[in-house]
Each structure stands twice: as structure tokens, then as C-alpha cells.
Design a protein around this motif. Structure first.
Motif, PDB file in Angstrom:
ATOM      1  N   ALA A 138       1.082  -1.001  -0.026  1.00 22.10           N
ATOM      2  CA  ALA A 138       0.103   0.565   0.550  1.00 22.10           C
ATOM      3  C   ALA A 138       1.001   1.064  -0.105  1.00 22.10           C
ATOM      4  O   ALA A 138       0.257   2.455  -0.842  1.00 22.10           O
ATOM      5  CB  ALA A 138      -1.299   0.319   1.120  1.00 22.10           C
ATOM      6  N   ARG A 139       1.965   1.172   1.114  1.00 29.75           N
ATOM      7  CA  ARG A 139       3.428   1.967   0.598  1.00 29.75           C
ATOM      8  C   ARG A 139       3.775   2.656  -0.752  1.00 29.75           C
ATOM      9  O   ARG A 139       3.755   3.611  -0.349  1.00 29.75           O
ATOM     10  CB  ARG A 139       4.050   2.184   1.955  1.00 29.75           C
ATOM     11  CG  ARG A 139       3.439   2.634   3.073  1.00 29.75           C
ATOM     12  CD  ARG A 139       3.792   2.804   4.404  1.00 29.75           C
ATOM     13  NE  ARG A 139       5.051   1.730   4.899  1.00 29.75           N
ATOM     14  CZ  ARG A 139       5.289   1.735   6.549  1.00 29.75           C
ATOM     15  NH1 ARG A 139       5.160   2.405   6.846  1.00 29.75           N
ATOM     16  NH2 ARG A 139       5.738   0.093   7.001  1.00 29.75           N
ATOM     17  N   ALA A 140       3.765   1.749  -1.720  1.00 33.26           N
ATOM     18  CA  ALA A 140       4.042   2.520  -2.872  1.00 33.26           C
ATOM     19  C   ALA A 140       3.057   3.653  -3.625  1.00 33.26           C
ATOM     20  O   ALA A 140       3.576   4.249  -4.804  1.00 33.26           O
ATOM     21  CB  ALA A 140       4.216   1.366  -3.565  1.00 33.26           C
ATOM     22  N   THR A 141       2.341   3.721  -3.144  1.00 31.54           N
ATOM     23  CA  THR A 141       1.007   4.727  -3.363  1.00 31.54           C
ATOM     24  C   THR A 141       1.230   6.092  -3.110  1.00 31.54           C
ATOM     25  O   THR A 141       0.667   6.439  -3.710  1.00 31.54           O
ATOM     26  CB  THR A 141      -0.439   4.037  -3.158  1.00 31.54           C
ATOM     27  OG1 THR A 141      -0.715   4.381  -1.793  1.00 31.54           O
ATOM     28  CG2 THR A 141      -1.103   3.203  -3.925  1.00 31.54           C
ATOM     29  N   LEU A 142       2.272   5.963  -2.683  1.00 28.04           N
ATOM     30  CA  LEU A 142       2.234   7.401  -2.040  1.00 28.04           C
ATOM     31  C   LEU A 142       2.993   8.294  -3.076  1.00 28.04           C
ATOM     32  O   LEU A 142       3.385   9.471  -3.289  1.00 28.04           O
ATOM     33  CB  LEU A 142       3.624   7.376  -0.653  1.00 28.04           C
ATOM     34  CG  LEU A 142       2.392   6.668   0.996  1.00 28.04           C
ATOM     35  CD1 LEU A 142       3.527   6.625   2.065  1.00 28.04           C
ATOM     36  CD2 LEU A 142       1.410   7.590   0.902  1.00 28.04           C
ATOM     37  N   MET A 143       3.657   7.920  -4.020  1.00 24.71           N
ATOM     38  CA  MET A 143       4.354   8.293  -5.140  1.00 24.71           C
ATOM     39  C   MET A 143       3.193   7.679  -6.832  1.00 24.71           C
ATOM     40  O   MET A 143       2.282   6.428  -6.365  1.00 24.71           O
ATOM     41  CB  MET A 143       5.923   7.096  -5.508  1.00 24.71           C
ATOM     42  CG  MET A 143       6.029   7.609  -7.051  1.00 24.71           C
ATOM     43  SD  MET A 143       7.318   6.664  -7.356  1.00 24.71           S
ATOM     44  CE  MET A 143       8.366   7.031  -5.607  1.00 24.71           C
ATOM     45  N   ARG A 144       3.076   8.744  -7.405  1.00 25.33           N
ATOM     46  CA  ARG A 144       2.220   8.827  -8.160  1.00 25.33           C
ATOM     47  C   ARG A 144       2.641   8.071  -8.982  1.00 25.33           C
ATOM     48  O   ARG A 144       3.305   7.244  -9.493  1.00 25.33           O
ATOM     49  CB  ARG A 144       2.998  10.253  -9.492  1.00 25.33           C
ATOM     50  CG  ARG A 144       1.995  10.951 -10.471  1.00 25.33           C
ATOM     51  CD  ARG A 144       1.926  11.480 -11.046  1.00 25.33           C
ATOM     52  NE  ARG A 144       0.929  11.879 -12.446  1.00 25.33           N
ATOM     53  CZ  ARG A 144       0.604  12.475 -12.679  1.00 25.33           C
ATOM     54  NH1 ARG A 144       2.039  13.621 -12.831  1.00 25.33           N
ATOM     55  NH2 ARG A 144       0.092  12.821 -13.620  1.00 25.33           N
ATOM     56  N   ASN A 145       1.805   6.807 -10.020  1.00 20.95           N
ATOM     57  CA  ASN A 145       1.488   6.175 -10.215  1.00 20.95           C
ATOM     58  C   ASN A 145       2.476   4.845  -9.334  1.00 20.95           C
ATOM     59  O   ASN A 145       3.345   4.016 -10.108  1.00 20.95           O
ATOM     60  CB  ASN A 145       1.781   5.793 -11.791  1.00 20.95           C
ATOM     61  CG  ASN A 145       1.101   7.177 -12.383  1.00 20.95           C
ATOM     62  OD1 ASN A 145      -0.135   6.453 -11.914  1.00 20.95           O
ATOM     63  ND2 ASN A 145       1.657   7.501 -13.329  1.00 20.95           N
ATOM     64  N   GLY A 146       1.963   5.118  -8.426  1.00 17.84           N
ATOM     65  CA  GLY A 146       3.196   3.737  -7.520  1.00 17.84           C
ATOM     66  C   GLY A 146       3.072   2.383  -7.571  1.00 17.84           C
ATOM     67  O   GLY A 146       4.064   1.992  -8.027  1.00 17.84           O
ATOM     68  N   ILE A 147       1.914   1.201  -8.276  1.00 12.79           N
ATOM     69  CA  ILE A 147       1.767   0.214  -8.588  1.00 12.79           C
ATOM     70  C   ILE A 147       2.597   0.136  -8.953  1.00 12.79           C
ATOM     71  O   ILE A 147       3.550  -0.890  -9.630  1.00 12.79           O
ATOM     72  CB  ILE A 147       0.293  -0.123  -8.196  1.00 12.79           C
ATOM     73  CG1 ILE A 147      -0.388   0.083  -6.767  1.00 12.79           C
ATOM     74  CG2 ILE A 147       0.445  -1.333  -8.113  1.00 12.79           C
ATOM     75  CD1 ILE A 147       0.629  -0.459  -5.656  1.00 12.79           C
ATOM     76  N   ASP A 148       2.208   1.010 -10.283  1.00 11.47           N
ATOM     77  CA  ASP A 148       2.557   0.296 -11.828  1.00 11.47           C
ATOM     78  C   ASP A 148       4.651   0.479 -12.093  1.00 11.47           C
ATOM     79  O   ASP A 148       4.529  -0.226 -12.442  1.00 11.47           O
ATOM     80  CB  ASP A 148       1.837   1.303 -13.091  1.00 11.47           C
ATOM     81  CG  ASP A 148       0.998   1.399 -13.263  1.00 11.47           C
ATOM     82  OD1 ASP A 148      -0.005   0.131 -12.390  1.00 11.47           O
ATOM     83  OD2 ASP A 148      -0.054   1.977 -13.655  1.00 11.47           O
TER      84      ASP A 148
END
Length: 599
Positions: free
Chosen positions: A404-414
Motif C-alpha cells: 500500500a505504501r507504494a501508492t504514496l508515489m504517483r503511479n506507484g503500483i505501476d
């Protein structure tokens, strides 16, 4: 009138003095020449002279700057001088001689205190006399070469507790500790009665005041990756022993600042007689443990003050702090206590004797580089998404699932998924085309100096290695993602030396090396690439490998400097599927030693 040729008995006292002086000078020159050329004294004096010249050069900032510039331009055709023999274990930011003058309050003097570059001699740390290539993993878990770190103090003082002992040319590690003299395996099995040790629920652990890190070493068989830390203290080399054994560790002190980790990183936190005064200073140190412990995670404290003689008040205070934060006391087994942290937000505010309050909503609980400890409770609600123990995937599934914390970055999941694929491709190229030693017994301790999401480390999941993932303190804070996927790492600013001993790592990897020394969003350097490479050399073991990815212009510069730090380097094209203008430099550190001086 001609000169009178008088017999010796008739010569004047003045003539005697002149002849004696000439003869004494002549014979003195002969003796000095003999000593310098034909005896070890000459080597010793020459080395002393070179070292005096080296130190005088570095004492002059302008002269040091000129030397650094020549090295960077490739115009310094000799290798950088070796540091003196007494510098074999030198750690610039944890130098006892320098730090002993600082305040003792909250152990400030035992934290990091780095000299300015111009105050540091520009020299290469030599290995100790008799150094050998380290024992390979997994044999290194139980034995290492004595001559690689000939420090007998722990063996002498702690041998009866099973820490380590000297046998012939080796130090032997039976696996014991002060609170588990019968061995870490038995101790870990005991903890398994109270916490989920073996089913992948727990993955990241922090061992505080770890000794020689046997606890962390034997947790590896349970697929739990423990970061062990301790200060540079009277034992001198406990972290050095841990690293030589192939166990993840670094030097740190819980003193006046936050430890260099993001909030809610560790599934398990452990103290075995670590002697941290958790309830001192209004429970400030317990609050730092709480900041780092993942919701739903476990805290284990063995030894004082848990049911310890003459420490009834300290034990009562420790339980009171845990209750105030709504920790569940799972068990008290002898002198070992086990708590579980609540999975949700803290139960504060409530009435408690320590006056504990929640931190302000503006506080970023993951700010942790030279960040002063706070006397408040970090809010779990400040982090969005699921990251509690039991709510995130088990190991090894969590390694590849975007947290979930990857989403702190724009387009984090991708970005996360693309980064994972990219590094799987790159590591395959390293192994299959460049024939690097990854995946062989020659590589155990690995560092990624610019780790981002930890994709490089994730691509090594099938290898018998551990990776210190370093996220530069001035870049985007992605270290929480690295911990969420079950890996470990630290924040660091590469314009300062790293908190480790010399010869810690077999393999150092860095992408975008020049970005590590620049001001964010600027082309201006904050420090010098030569100093950074000298620091990399300090951390690297003899015959160790360095891999650098960067633009062709930067790679050419690195290749020039590599000669000065006694590396052999080759330059390669990047893998075919990658975009951009990168090239790859692969360097090997030459195994050199100081000239031996006979007695």
C-alpha cells in the motif's frame, strides 16, 4: 715555504678536531646508509616518512583539494596512499578518539559524528596483517578467521556464555548469548511458543544491542531477516564479527536521535540484555521502539528489567508504559517478556503516569535522518492502506506484491511492478552475460547504495545473500516499501561515511552514482566523487566486486578513479532490453597489503 709533514704525535689539537669531525661524519653516513638499505628500519622509516607526508598533505585543505582534483581527472598516476596500519578498523563517524570529547547525556557521544571531508586523510584502509579471504557462507555462521579481526576481548569475557571462543586459527561461534547460553536455536524455539516464528507471518526483525548477532543469524533458518545493531563500545568489534559471519548488521546507538528507519518497518523487535533504559526520559526509547514496530507486531525483551533482582520499579514501569500503549502482554517466561502491539491506532489519549500523547498530525513518523527523538506516540493513521502484521501477505508472497505504501508515489503500483521486472532482467544479464559472482559462495554481504524500491535485492531472492538496501536521505522516501516487501535497509547520505567497519561487503551495487552527491534537482555537487569511491573501497572486501550503472560520461570518470583506489575495472554495454544511455562498470578490488616489517 713548504708544509711540514709532522708525525701524528706532533699534530696540533686543532688538526685532531678537524680530522675527527670529518671521519665521524663519513662513518656516520656509511652506517645510516647501511641501516636504510639493508635493515627493516629503512622500510619502517620510509613508511613513517610517507605517512607523515600523507598526513601533512591532508592537513592542508587546499593541497587535499588539488590531489582530489588530479585523481578525478585521471592525472594522478599512482594509487592513493595507504592509511597507516593502526587504521585497519577505522570508522570515520564512530571514532572513539574524536567522539569521547562529546556529551554523555543520552549517549550522544556514541552516536554518529562525522568529520568534514577536509579533516579526513585521503587514504585507503589496509587489511590487517595476516588477513585472508573470509570463510564462505554458511560455514562463516560458526567460524571465521582470527587474523581478519584479531580482537580477543569478547572471547575472553563472554566465552563462558557461548558467544565465541578461539580455536586454532579460527574464532568459533557456538550460537550462545548472555540470555541464551545454551544456544540461539533453543531460545528461538522457546519464543515460537508465543509468537508465529515459522509460518511467514513475521519477516523483518530488529535485534537491538545484538552482541555478535547469533540471534539474527539463526533466525535466517526461519526465513526471518533480522537487522542487528549495536554501538561501537568496549567490546570494540561485535558488529564487525557479525558482518564477518555473514549476518546483516550495522553500527548504531539509540541515543538522542531516531534510528535511520521509516515508521512501522519491523514485524519483530528483540532485546536480549541490550540494557536500553526503555522507560527513561519519559519512556522516550520505548516510544522509538513503538515508532518502528509494525502494528500487530511483537516486542521481546529478555534480561533486565524483566523479573530481575533489584529492578522491581524498572520492571513495573516497563509494564506500565506497554499498558498505556495498549500492548498485550502475551507471556512472561522467566526473564523474557513478550508483547503484541495493537493492530489499529494507539488507544491514546488516555490517563497514564508518563504523560504520553499522540504526535501532532503534521509529524512525519518516517523522518529519521539526524532527526531528534520525540516524546510522543507516532500515529499509525498517518500511513494509508494496510501494513499491519496479519493484514499484509505472508513471506514470500509479500516480496513481489506491491504494498500500500507504494501508492504514496504517483503511479506507484505501476512503477513498482515495472521496477521489479526491470531488475529481474538486469540481474539475469549480470549473471549470464557479465558472469558476475552473484549466486556463488564468493558473495554473501551485498549493498545496494541507491535502492529505490529494492528491485535489485528482490531479484536475488534465490541466492544465499542478504542485501543492505540504502535509500539516500535526500531522495524520495521509498524505504518503507522495501520493508513492506520483506527486505531491510537504512537511510543514508552518501556525502558522509557509512556506519560500518572496513571490509564489510563482498558486492556493492549502485545505479546513478553521481546523483548521490548532487543537490536534488541541481547539477551542483554537494561533495566529491573521489571521497565517495574511497568510502566504497573502505567498505569493500579484498577481491570484492563493485557494479556501477550510469551515463557513459560518468562511467568514464569512475573508470579513471578506479585505478587510483586500486580497482581493476571493465566497461560493458547495458542489457539489450533496457532503454537510456547507461553503461555498466564492473570493478574488482585488488587484494593488497601493507609491506611487512620484521622485528
Amino acid at each position: 715555504m713548504g708544509h711540514l709533514n709532522l708525525p701524528a704525535s706532533k699534530r696540533s689539537p686543532r688538526q685532531w678536531r678537524l680530522l675527527d669531525l670529518i671521519s665521524a661524519v663519513f662513518f656516520g653516513i656509511v652506517i645510516v646508509f647501511f641501516l636504510l638499505v639493508f635493515t627493516p628500519l629503512g622500510d619502517s622509516l620510509a613508511a613513517s616518512g610517507r605517512q607523515a607526508l600523507l598526513l601533512s598533505t591532508n592537513a592542508d585543505p587546499k593541497q587535499r583539494h588539488r590531489l582530489v582534483a588530479l585523481v578525478e581527472l585521471g592525472q594522478h598516476h599512482q594509487p592513493i596512499e595507504a592509511c597507516p596500519a593502526n587504521a585497519v578498523d577505522h570508522m570515520p563517524c564512530e571514532d572513539p578518539r574524536r567522539n569521547s570529547q562529546l556529551s554523555r547525556e543520552m549517549n550522544f557521544y556514541r552516536e554518529r559524528h562525522c568529520p568534514l571531508p577536509e579533516e579526513t586523510p585521503l587514504c585507503l584502509i589496509p587489511p590487517p596483517n595476516g588477513y585472508k579471504i573470509p570463510v564462505r557462507w554458511p560455514d562463516s555462521l560458526t567460524k571465521i578467521w582470527h587474523d581478519n579481526m584479531p580482537h580477543n576481548k569478547i572471547a575472553d569475557r563472554k566465552g563462558h556464555q557461548g558467544w565465541m571462543k578461539l580455536e586454532g586459527p579460527h574464532f568459533i561461534f557456538p550460537g550462545g548469548g548472555t540470555m541464551f547460553p545454551d544456544g540461539a536455536i533453543q531460545y528461538i524455539d522457546k519464543l515460537g511458543q508465543y509468537i508465529p516464528i515459522s509460518d511467514g507471518v513475521l519477516r523483518t526483525a530488529l535485534d537491538m544491542g545484538c552482541g555478535v548477532a547469533s540471534f539474527g543469524g539463526y533466525l535466517l533458518s526461519k526465513d526471518i531477516l533480522a537487522m542487528s545493531f549495536a554501538p561501537r563500545d568496549s567490546h570494540k568489534s561485535q558488529i564487525q564479527f557479525a558482518l564477518e559471519r555473514g549476518i546483516p548488521a550495522f553500527v548504531a546507538m539509540l541515543g538522542t536521535r531516531r534510528l535511520p528507519f521509516p515508521a512501522f518497518s519491523f514485524d519483530l523487535m528483540h532485546c536480549s540484555r541490550c540494557l536500553i533504559p526503555f522507560t527513561a526520559y519519559n519512556a522516550t526509547y520505548f516510544l522509538e521502539v513503538d515508532r518502528l514496530l509494525r502494528p500487530g507486531g511483537y516486542l521481546v525483551i529478555s534480561g533486565p528489567p524483566v523479573q530481575w533482582a533489584n529492578q522491581d520499579k524498572e520492571w513495573a514501569d516497563l509494564q506500565a508504559v506497554a499498558r498505556a500503549l495498549c500492548y498485550e502482554l502475551i507471556a512472561v517466561d522467566g526473564n523474557t517478556a513478550v508483547w503484541k502491539k495493537p493492530a489499529g491506532d494507539s488507544c491514546l489519549p488516555n490517563q497514564n503516569e508518563f504523560g504520553l500523547e499522540l504526535c501532532d498530525e503534521s509529524d512525519d513518523a518516517s523522518d529519521a535522518w539526524y532527526y531528534t527523538l520525540k516524546k510522543c506516540v507516532s500515529r499509525t493513521s498517518s500511513v494509508k492502506g494496510e501494513f499491519a502484521v496479519g493484514m499484509i501477505p505472508k513471506w514470500p508472497e509479500r516480496l513481489t506484491k506491491a504494498p500500500a505504501r507504494a501508492t504514496l508515489m504517483r503511479n506507484g503500483i505501476d512503477v513498482f511492478e515495472a521496477d521489479t521486472r526491470r531488475w529481474a532482467r538486469r540481474v539475469a544479464y549480470y549473471k549470464n552475460t557479465l558472469n558476475l559472482k552473484l549466486g556463488t559462495p564468493a558473495v554473501r554481504n551485498v549493498m545496494d547504495m541507491n535502492a529505490f524500491f529494492g528491485g535489485f535485492a528482490a531479484a536475488l531472492k534465490s541466492d544465499a545473500v542478504w542485501v543492505m538496501n540504502v535509500v539516500p536521505a535526500r531522495k524520495s522516501s521509498t524505504l518503507s516499501v522495501i520493508f513492506d516487501r520483506g527486505l531491510i535497509g537504512v537511510y543514508h547520505d552518501w556525502c558522509e561515511p557509512f556506519s560500518t567497519y572496513p571490509r564489510s561487503y563482498d558486492f556493492i551495487h549502485v545505479t546513478g552514482i553521481e546523483s548521490l552527491i548532487k543537490h536534488p534537482g541541481s547539477t551542483k555537487n554537494r561533495c566529491n566523487i573521489v571521497d565517495l569511491m574511497v568510502e566504497m573501497d573502505r567498505m569493500l572486501r579484498p577481491e570484492g566486486t563493485v557494479v556501477v550503472r550510469d551515463s557513459p560520461e560518468v562511467i568514464e570518470k569512475i573508470a579513471r578513479i578506479a585505478h587510483a583506489v586500486r580497482w581493476t575495472a571493465t566497461i560493458h554495454e547495458k542489457e539489450a532490453a533496457s532503454h537510456g544511455r547507461e553503461k555498466v562498470l564492473v570493478a574488482t578490488k585488488i587484494f593488497w597489503q601493507l609491506p611487512s616489517v620484521s622485528n
